[in-house]
Design an enzyme around this catalytic site. Structure first.
Site, PDB file in Angstrom:
ATOM      1  CD  GLU A 227      13.944  88.104  70.226  1.00 52.03           C
ATOM      2  OE1 GLU A 227      14.484  87.784  71.249  1.00 52.03           O
ATOM      3  OE2 GLU A 227      12.803  88.682  70.842  1.00 52.03           O
TER       4      GLU A 227
ATOM      5  CD  GLU B 206      17.562  90.766  69.774  1.00 50.20           C
ATOM      6  OE1 GLU B 206      16.620  91.220  70.746  1.00 50.20           O
ATOM      7  OE2 GLU B 206      16.989  90.874  68.884  1.00 50.20           O
TER       8      GLU B 206
END
Length: 371
Positions: free
Chosen positions: A167, A269
């Site tokens: 991320e 995710e």
């Protein structure tokens, strides 16, 4: 994960207004996805502290075997450098990789380049690297990536996909690698990707951002990566419906980004709650009033939301939607297996988004994930 761990630390429940689901959200997925994955990075610690997992029929079994027999074909494992609790480091990842490959599943390795959680709110250097100048930091990224992957190669458990950073919309290895300094960030990413190519030339390199519905973010970030020669094979998305915009925004973004860069996409995710309840002493990161994103916090709501996300990915033009990875489906409320590697008494704020209920039995969404 998208939410910073500070949110978990304070134990604040998150309540958001409901967003109506799009028409057809509960329809059957368009086609089987090639990657049906699960991030089970917490599993070894939960096992060590007495966790148990039951299949849909109520039989206690190995959690990985339950996932595999439910149709999950890829396991994602995060790598920390020197975590305080000794989990998610090189040796633990190698041990898990042996189990994954013994069950015939694919392996996705997720490098955080940190001793603790790396996400948009924090990308802190490992303690051992804090005094390094930039030249040495670049080498450390290469060496660490090479070391872990070479360990996998040496034991015959090849990585099929590798994330260089987790991320990383705001960069990595702050302050040197913030995304406000793309010159530095690109060099760090090239160091990591070079190590991947050296050890596993055929492994697919993933660059991973959060906020799957934010098209401006993805265009800005990947335009910079591409213009600076950062190699990648797959665009990694986090898409949590509670935080990352509507399904329509996600659909628009993933369709645009895959076309713009000519690369396939993987949702590395996602998750959604099956209950608004809590199974330990720490308030859940998604709690309070519901529904959260147009679906109720029920087993059926969780299943239908997953099906809707799968439908978006399956419909990406030109077959560029590879699949979906559920984040931490086996992370149930096992005392001792909390979120903070520096605090053995920390709790779990995620158990209501697992794919096992509070009686440890597999939920219907697990079958949906594997279908």
């Amino acid at each position: 994960m998208k939410r910073t761990i500070a949110a978990l630390l304070c134990g604040a429940a998150l309540a958001l207004p409901a967003i109506p689901p799009p028409a057809g959200a509960a329809s059957t997925a368009l086609a089987p996805l090639s990657i049906r994955g699960a991030d089970v990075s917490s599993l070894p610690k939960s096992e060590a502290f007495g966790g148990r997992w039951l299949d849909a029929g109520g039989t206690r079994r190995d959690a990985l075997a339950i996932l595999r027999d439910s149709g999950v074909n890829t396991i994602r494992l995060k790598v920390w450098v020197n975590p305080a609790d000794g989990y998610n480091n090189k040796s633990r990842v190698l041990a898990m990789a042996r189990r994954v490959k013994a069950l015939g599943m694919g392996l996705l390795v997720d490098f955080h380049y940190s001793d603790n959680w790396a996400d948009p709110g924090k990308q802190y250097k490992p303690a051992a690297w804090t005094s390094y100048n930039f030249t040495r930091l670049r080498q450390a990224v290469y060496d660490h990536t090479y070391d872990v992957l070479n360990g996998l190669r040496s034991q015959g458990t090849a990585a099929d996909m590798v994330q260089v950073g987790n991320e990383i919309s705001s960069g990595m290895l702050w302050e040197d690698g913030r995304s406000s300094n793309w010159g530095n960030l690109s060099q760090l990413l090239i160091s990591g990707t070079s190590a991947v190519r050296t050890v596993f030339p055929s492994a697919k390199i993933i660059l991973h951002l959060p906020d799957g519905g934010d098209n401006a973010l993805y265009r800005w970030w990947f335009d910079n990566a591409r213009s600076r020669g950062v190699p990648f094979d797959i665009i990694g998305f986090s898409y949590y419906p509670v935080w990352h915009g509507t399904l329509a925004a996600f659909r628009s973004n993933i369709n645009d980004i895959t076309a713009r860069y000519g690369k396939p996409a993987l949702v590395v995710e996602t998750a959604y709650p099956f209950t608004a309840g809590n199974d330990d002493f720490l308030a859940n990161v998604v709690g309070g009033s519901e529904p959260y994103a147009g679906y109720p916090a029920t087993s059926a709501g969780q299943t239908n939301m997953l099906r809707a996300v799968k439908d978006v990915v399956a419909a990406v033009p030109n077959g560029r939607g590879l699949g979906v990875v559920w984040w931490e489906p086996t992370w149930t409320a096992v005392r001792g297996s909390g979120w903070d590697p520096t605090d053995p008494n920390s709790g779990n704020a995620w158990e209501n988004q697992a794919l096992f209920d509070f009686n440890d039995r597999a939920l219907p969404a697990l079958a949906e994930l594997g279908r």
